[in-house]
Design an enzyme around this catalytic site. Structure first.
Site, PDB file in Angstrom:
ATOM      1  N   GLY A 157       0.791  -1.234   0.000  1.00  0.00           N
ATOM      2  CA  GLY A 157       0.000   0.000   0.000  1.00  0.00           C
ATOM      3  C   GLY A 157       0.816   1.273   0.000  1.00  0.00           C
ATOM      4  O   GLY A 157       0.678   2.118  -0.875  1.00  0.00           O
ATOM      5  N   GLU A 203       3.013 -10.794   6.592  1.00  0.00           N
ATOM      6  CA  GLU A 203       4.446 -10.618   6.859  1.00  0.00           C
ATOM      7  C   GLU A 203       5.064 -11.990   7.109  1.00  0.00           C
ATOM      8  O   GLU A 203       4.565 -12.757   7.918  1.00  0.00           O
ATOM      9  CB  GLU A 203       4.611  -9.744   8.100  1.00  0.00           C
ATOM     10  N   HIS A 231      11.872  -3.921   6.905  1.00  0.00           N
ATOM     11  CA  HIS A 231      12.424  -3.108   7.993  1.00  0.00           C
ATOM     12  C   HIS A 231      13.885  -2.760   7.801  1.00  0.00           C
ATOM     13  O   HIS A 231      14.479  -2.100   8.641  1.00  0.00           O
ATOM     14  CB  HIS A 231      12.228  -3.816   9.332  1.00  0.00           C
TER      15      HIS A 231
END
Ligand code: GLN
Ligand code: ZN
Length: 546
Positions: A218, A451, A480
């Site tokens: 997104g 995830e 990350h």
């Protein structure tokens, strides 16, 4: 949490050890729930025991009434909610103290919040923008300590009881306001009219995507430029038009990037959003925002949760403009992008005059309106994110089912009343999913992205023991880190996933949104991701031909 007898045995020995070689008075503090094995617990040789009489009220008080409380110990009475921001009903608290006094003398009761105050903002003193009626119903850290003082004073001097009534009246104004008019639970469909396989077949015909379609979650990088533009706009330094043009140019830039990368299902990039809950809260009725209500969320990170103070509803579409603009620029599908009802709820401070479940349904009803606006405008792939679904899971197992039931219902309420050709996506991250896999299935989303890579693909093993038979994308790289993974790393995640999931249902995507990443590494990583998808896709096609 729940504790087995063996665990309780170890726990008791541990505290016996801790207390045995010291003259320090130890208070064993518990919170967030009632205690398991109360009768054993009170036998541990510590000076005091702190119990939660907000979240564990019923069970803790029953245990005390059944088993008593040792004369030589102090009871920490966790009586002011340490995790919510509403004023307490001090008359009820006062009654509780009286009830406890039958078993524990007043001088052995230590009045305290139900948990550390880390979970609430510091003080209301600096809040200048809140509606006075809302503000009067709130208690942040400082105000909670005031409440404790008041309770103590009244407990010691019953002639002051009227102070409690006065305290009560201030927040009754909010209860009596129109914002909290009694509202029926919305009765909306929670089941799609066709089964998943019927839906997926027509959806596949509609979009004709390749095997292992590629997409993202997104958001694209919220660069300094993006944040600076929003900051200037909020301060009134740039006009609405200038800000909008700015957002549009960002959307266009990233639509072109995604096309060039040859990603199959595109997103608009979420440049207009500061935060995935605040953005929606600002547009929904029933939400308020503090100026300084920051709380620690994780390590050094802080968030400023919205305050849901009244009935939630929606007047105008929230996401249509940006999504339609993005779709107007390309022939490839652009996903609509919403935050789900359970995540909005779990990441806000929620009114406590009605059950959370009711609030979740109200949010779901508002979101369904948004889903349907998107659908009517021609956006028929819509992602409803639920990263915080797992977070709301109660500590005690006996409460799991009830929570998961209404959480799943709320999600389904916001996504079921759509055409068979409308493809509902969802996304989850930050959690141990194995425990809630059945609930994830029950969401009945057409496609879920989860995830995976950050936790070293542990979740893949969950699919060895359970059949997942809807569209699914297991994140092929951890977002990350700025590191750009090698193509082999991504192909190996895809291949491992395909050993337990059918290729026709598998999607290729990163672990999560890319808003915290830089532009350069994002493009580089996505390039590798598309390459990895194509590599495996070609292998599969060759095998099929053979
Ligand atoms: N759509 C959101 C994004 O891409 C999802 C964020 C999240 O899962 N926390 O940023
Ligand atoms: Zn995520």
């Amino acid at each position: 949490m729940d504790m087995t007898n063996e665990e309780m045995e170890v726990f008791s020995r541990l505290y016996e050890e801790i207390s045995s070689n010291t003259s320090v008075h130890i208070i064993l503090q518990t919170y967030f729930e009632s205690v398991s094995h109360y009768e054993k617990l009170v036998g541990i040789p510590v000076k005091g025991i702190g119990l939660d009489f907000v979240y564990g009220l019923e069970d803790n008080i029953e245990a005390i009434e059944q088993y008593g409380f040792p004369k030589d110990k102090i009871l920490g009475v966790g009586i002011i909610d340490g995790r919510n921001i509403w004023r307490s009903n001090l008359r009820e608290s006062h009654q509780l103290i009286s009830r406890l006094s039958k078993h524990i003398p007043l001088q052995n009761q230590l009045l305290q919040p139900s948990s550390s105050l880390l979970h609430v903002p510091v003080s209301l003193a600096q809040e200048t923008h809140l509606d006075p009626i809302v503000k009067d119903a709130l208690a942040f850290g400082d105000e909670k300590l005031e409440e404790l003082r008041l309770l103590r004073d009244v407990a010691n001097d019953p002639s002051q009881t009227s102070l409690l009534t006065h305290h009560q009246e201030t927040f009754e104004k909010l209860n009596q306001s129109n914002w909290r008019d009694k509202k029926e639970t919305p009765s909306l469909p929670t089941k799609r009219t066709q089964t998943f396989s019927e839906r997926y077949r027509v959806q596949n015909q509609k979009w004709d995507l390749p095997l292992l379609p590629t997409t993202t979650i997104g958001s694209f990088p919220q660069t300094k430029e993006v944040r600076r533009a929003r900051f200037s706009w909020r301060k009134g330094e740039i006009s609405n038009d200038t800000y909008e043009t700015n957002i549009k140019s960002m959307i266009e830039k990233w639509i072109r990037i995604q096309e060039k990368l040859d990603i199959d299902v595109l997103v608009h990039g979420e440049f207009e959003r500061n935060d995935m809950v605040e953005f929606f809260g600002e547009k929904l009725n029933g939400f308020a925002f503090s100026n300084n209500g920051w709380v620690q969320s994780y390590g050094s990170r802080c968030v400023k949760p919205p305050i849901i103070f009244g009935n939630v509803s929606l007047d105008h579409p929230m996401t249509l403009k940006e999504t339609l603009y993005a779709q107007s620029l390309t022939d490839r599908p652009v996903k609509g992008m919403l935050t789900g009802p359970v995540t909005i709820l779990n990441w806000s401070f929620v009114r406590n005059d009605i059950p959370h479940q009711e609030v979740a349904y109200q949010i779901a009803e508002a979101l369904l309106k948004e889903v349907q606006s998107l659908e009517h405008a021609g956006i028929t792939m819509i992602q409803v994110d639920e990263p915080a679904l797992r977070e709301g899971l109660p500590l005690k197992k006996e409460k799991h089912e009830t929570y998961l039931h209404w959480a799943v219902e709320a999600f389904r309420m916001s996504t079921s009343d759509v055409a068979v050709t409308t493809q509902i996506h969802t996304h989850m991250c930050y959690s141990d999913f194995n425990q809630i896999i059945e609930a994830i299935k029950a969401l009945d989303a057409d496609v879920i992205s989860i995830e995976t890579s950050r936790s070293h693909a542990e979740i893949i093993s969950a699919f060895e023991s359970t059949v997942y038979d809807k569209g699914i994308g297991l994140g092929v790289y951890d977002i990350h880190s700025p590191r750009v993974p090698a193509v082999e790393e991504m192909t190996s995640v895809i291949e491992r996933a395909l050993s337990v999931l059918p290729a026709e249902l598998f999607w290729v995507n990163p672990d999560c949104g890319l808003k915290t990443r830089g532009e350069h590494e994002t493009v580089a990583a996505l390039e590798i991701m598309v390459k990895a998808a194509k590599t495996v896709r070609n292998q599969l096609t060759k095998e099929l031909i053979r």
